[in-house]
Enzyme design. Structure first.
Site, PDB file in Angstrom:
ATOM      1  N   GLY A   1       3.169  -2.610  -4.971  1.00 18.11           N
ATOM      2  CA  GLY A   1       2.111  -2.598  -5.977  1.00 18.11           C
ATOM      3  C   GLY A   1       2.599  -2.043  -7.291  1.00 18.11           C
ATOM      4  N   SER A   2       2.753  -0.719  -7.353  1.00 17.78           N
ATOM      5  CA  SER A   2       3.154  -0.068  -8.599  1.00 17.78           C
ATOM      6  C   SER A   2       4.494  -0.562  -9.116  1.00 17.78           C
ATOM      7  CB  SER A   2       3.258   1.449  -8.407  1.00 17.78           C
ATOM      8  OG  SER A   2       2.457   1.904  -7.367  1.00 17.78           O
TER       9      SER A   2
ATOM     10  N   GLY B   1      -4.751   3.317   2.048  1.00 16.09           N
ATOM     11  CA  GLY B   1      -5.914   3.697   1.240  1.00 16.09           C
ATOM     12  C   GLY B   1      -5.674   3.697  -0.250  1.00 16.09           C
ATOM     13  N   PHE B   2      -4.459   4.064  -0.656  1.00 17.69           N
ATOM     14  CA  PHE B   2      -4.214   4.196  -2.088  1.00 17.69           C
ATOM     15  C   PHE B   2      -2.810   3.716  -2.450  1.00 17.69           C
ATOM     16  CE2 PHE B   2      -7.350   7.303  -0.855  1.00 17.69           C
ATOM     17  CZ  PHE B   2      -8.362   7.077  -1.792  1.00 17.69           C
TER      18      PHE B   2
ATOM     19  N   HIS C   1      -0.568  -9.955  -2.130  1.00 20.12           N
ATOM     20  CA  HIS C   1      -1.064  -9.063  -1.076  1.00 20.12           C
ATOM     21  C   HIS C   1      -2.424  -8.518  -1.514  1.00 20.12           C
ATOM     22  CE1 HIS C   1      -0.537  -6.310   2.359  1.00 20.12           C
ATOM     23  NE2 HIS C   1      -1.114  -5.407   1.589  1.00 20.12           N
TER      24      HIS C   1
ATOM     25  N   SER D   1       1.180  -6.223  -4.438  1.00 19.28           N
ATOM     26  CA  SER D   1      -0.165  -5.782  -4.053  1.00 19.28           C
ATOM     27  C   SER D   1      -1.054  -5.772  -5.281  1.00 19.28           C
ATOM     28  CB  SER D   1      -0.109  -4.390  -3.443  1.00 19.28           C
ATOM     29  OG  SER D   1      -1.426  -3.903  -3.300  1.00 19.28           O
TER      30      SER D   1
ATOM     31  N   MET E   1      -8.159  -3.289   5.636  1.00 17.75           N
ATOM     32  CA  MET E   1      -8.264  -1.877   6.019  1.00 17.75           C
ATOM     33  C   MET E   1      -9.745  -1.613   6.212  1.00 17.75           C
ATOM     34  SD  MET E   1      -5.337  -0.466   3.461  1.00 17.75           S
ATOM     35  CE  MET E   1      -5.291  -2.015   2.580  1.00 17.75           C
TER      36      MET E   1
ATOM     37  N   MET F   1       3.052   0.403   8.147  1.00 20.55           N
ATOM     38  CA  MET F   1       2.659   1.129   6.931  1.00 20.55           C
ATOM     39  C   MET F   1       3.670   2.238   6.643  1.00 20.55           C
ATOM     40  SD  MET F   1      -0.040  -0.329   5.671  1.00 20.55           S
ATOM     41  CE  MET F   1      -0.260   0.864   4.344  1.00 20.55           C
TER      42      MET F   1
ATOM     43  N   ASP G   1      -5.563  -6.211  -0.696  1.00 24.30           N
ATOM     44  CA  ASP G   1      -6.007  -5.062   0.097  1.00 24.30           C
ATOM     45  C   ASP G   1      -7.527  -4.983   0.126  1.00 24.30           C
ATOM     46  OD1 ASP G   1      -3.557  -3.861   0.927  1.00 24.30           O
ATOM     47  OD2 ASP G   1      -3.242  -3.149  -1.120  1.00 24.30           O
TER      48      ASP G   1
ATOM     49  N   ASP H   1       4.724  -1.687   3.735  1.00 19.22           N
ATOM     50  CA  ASP H   1       3.750  -1.547   2.650  1.00 19.22           C
ATOM     51  C   ASP H   1       3.554  -0.077   2.335  1.00 19.22           C
ATOM     52  OD1 ASP H   1       1.578  -1.637   0.937  1.00 19.22           O
ATOM     53  OD2 ASP H   1       0.191  -2.488   2.401  1.00 19.22           O
ATOM     54  N   GLY H   2       3.839   0.252   1.073  1.00 18.74           N
ATOM     55  CA  GLY H   2       3.605   1.611   0.613  1.00 18.74           C
ATOM     56  C   GLY H   2       4.869   2.249   0.074  1.00 18.74           C
ATOM     57  N   GLY H   3       4.877   2.499  -1.236  1.00 17.62           N
ATOM     58  CA  GLY H   3       6.020   3.158  -1.861  1.00 17.62           C
ATOM     59  C   GLY H   3       7.274   2.313  -1.944  1.00 17.62           C
TER      60      GLY H   3
ATOM     61  N   MET I   1     -10.531  -2.924   1.408  1.00 19.68           N
ATOM     62  CA  MET I   1     -10.820  -1.564   1.904  1.00 19.68           C
ATOM     63  C   MET I   1     -12.324  -1.348   1.908  1.00 19.68           C
ATOM     64  SD  MET I   1      -8.026   0.659  -0.172  1.00 19.68           S
ATOM     65  CE  MET I   1      -6.308   0.176  -0.319  1.00 19.68           C
TER      66      MET I   1
ATOM     67  N   HIS J   1      -4.757  -8.041   3.712  1.00 21.33           N
ATOM     68  CA  HIS J   1      -4.580  -6.839   4.539  1.00 21.33           C
ATOM     69  C   HIS J   1      -5.932  -6.153   4.645  1.00 21.33           C
ATOM     70  CE1 HIS J   1      -2.575  -2.544   4.746  1.00 21.33           C
ATOM     71  NE2 HIS J   1      -3.214  -2.859   5.858  1.00 21.33           N
TER      72      HIS J   1
ATOM     73  N   GLY K   1       0.551   3.868  -5.125  1.00 24.12           N
ATOM     74  CA  GLY K   1       1.266   4.908  -5.852  1.00 24.12           C
ATOM     75  C   GLY K   1       1.700   6.101  -5.026  1.00 24.12           C
TER      76      GLY K   1
HETATM   77  O1  LIG Z   1      -1.978  -0.978   1.328  1.00 28.82           O
HETATM   78  C1  LIG Z   1      -1.828  -0.347   0.343  1.00 28.82           C
HETATM   79  C2  LIG Z   1      -2.407   1.019   0.265  1.00 28.82           C
HETATM   80  O2  LIG Z   1      -3.067   1.267   1.436  1.00 28.82           O
HETATM   81  C3  LIG Z   1      -1.092  -0.902  -0.841  1.00 28.82           C
HETATM   82  O3  LIG Z   1      -0.761  -2.249  -0.603  1.00 28.82           O
HETATM   83  C4  LIG Z   1       0.148  -0.118  -1.137  1.00 28.82           C
HETATM   84  O4  LIG Z   1      -0.100   1.209  -1.260  1.00 28.82           O
HETATM   85  C5  LIG Z   1       0.885  -0.691  -2.325  1.00 28.82           C
HETATM   86  O5  LIG Z   1       0.963   0.196  -3.371  1.00 28.82           O
HETATM   87  P1  LIG Z   1       2.315   0.913  -3.852  1.00 28.82           P
HETATM   88  O6  LIG Z   1       3.393  -0.129  -3.820  1.00 28.82           O
HETATM   89  O7  LIG Z   1       1.966   1.382  -5.204  1.00 28.82           O
HETATM   90  O8  LIG Z   1       2.590   2.006  -2.869  1.00 28.82           O
END
Ligand SMILES: O=C(CO)[C@H](O)[C@H](O)COP(=O)(O)O
Length: 222
Positions: free
Chosen positions: A195-196, A140-141, A31, A8, A66, A135, A33, A173-175, A35, A64, A143
């Site tokens: 992402g992170s 939205g964010f 990826h 991401s 949002m 999700m 995002d 997607d996410g964490g 927003m 993606h 990390g």
């Molecule tokens: O869609 C997303 C947030 O809405 C990001 O793609 C997602 O959060 C990726 O970040 P991480 O891997 O750091 O959680």
């Protein structure tokens, strides 16, 4: 299963985007995002920036959205040449018509569901999509912490896809990290947004390879 790892670029350096895209060249898709500060409480970029990312990225784009009113805006991202365009089920007025429009333009059609949205709303329309994004954080964010409680939804979608003979991709997607990817792979995901865990690594190529290996091993066991 050949897992796809989609870094991401929300976690990239926005003023060094060209360099940060080059750093993920060994991944499967970038990826992206989008927003709008309405559908989610954060703001990134729109079609003008995505057009430049599309021209610069060494790998195809997985967009993606949002955003509110994807029925109006999503086709424009497909027209830019994005390999896939995913919109939110919660935001679309006519998800099936929109998916058909995206496919007719030449993009893969994706639909995303927030943590509070049930997956079974998608069962009857599974064939209209090339990928489903479950999700694993509130969108939205970056990390945020992975939500393991999304795994039953993912597993049920995988079972439904198998039952229908569908080859739809299941994305999370996410964490997603080396610590969490195995759970998602075991539950049936084949496409992983991180992402992170990618951009925070000292060696990005090694991070991508590590995530891929972990997902492959877990899917074989699961
Ligand atoms: O869609 C997303 C947030 O809405 C990001 O793609 C997602 O959060 C990726 O970040 P991480 O891997 O750091 O959680």
């Amino acid at each position: 299963m050949n897992p796809r790892i989609n870094p991401s670029i929300l976690a990239a350096d926005f003023v060094n985007m060209q360099a940060d895209l080059a750093r993920i060249a060994t991944a499967d898709f970038a990826h992206v995002d989008v927003m709008d500060n309405h559908f989610v409480p954060n703001l990134t970029f729109g079609p003008q920036m995505v057009e430049r990312i599309q021209a610069t990225s060494p790998i195809p784009l997985d967009v993606h959205l949002m955003i509110t009113d994807p029925d109006r805006w999503a086709p424009g991202y497909a027209e830019l040449g994005a390999a896939s365009v995913t919109f939110h089920l919660e935001a679309a007025a006519d998800p099936v018509a929109l998916a058909r429009r995206l496919r007719s333009i030449g993009s893969r059609a994706g639909v995303a569901v927030k943590p509070g949205t049930a997956g079974d709303a998608l069962y009857e329309i599974l064939d209209e999509f090339d990928q489903i994004l479950v999700m694993t954080v509130e969108p939205g964010f970056g990390g945020q912490s992975f939500m393991p409680e999304m795994m039953p939804k993912l597993r049920a979608l995988r079972e439904e896809a198998t039952r229908r003979g569908s080859d739809v991709w299941l994305q999370v997607d996410g964490g997603i990290s080396e610590a969490t990817i195995a759970q998602a792979a075991e539950a049936g995901a084949d496409t992983f947004v991180a992402g992170s865990a990618v951009y925070g690594a000292d060696d990005i190529a090694a991070a991508v390879t590590g995530l891929r290996q972990r997902a492959r091993a877990a899917s074989l066991e699961g």
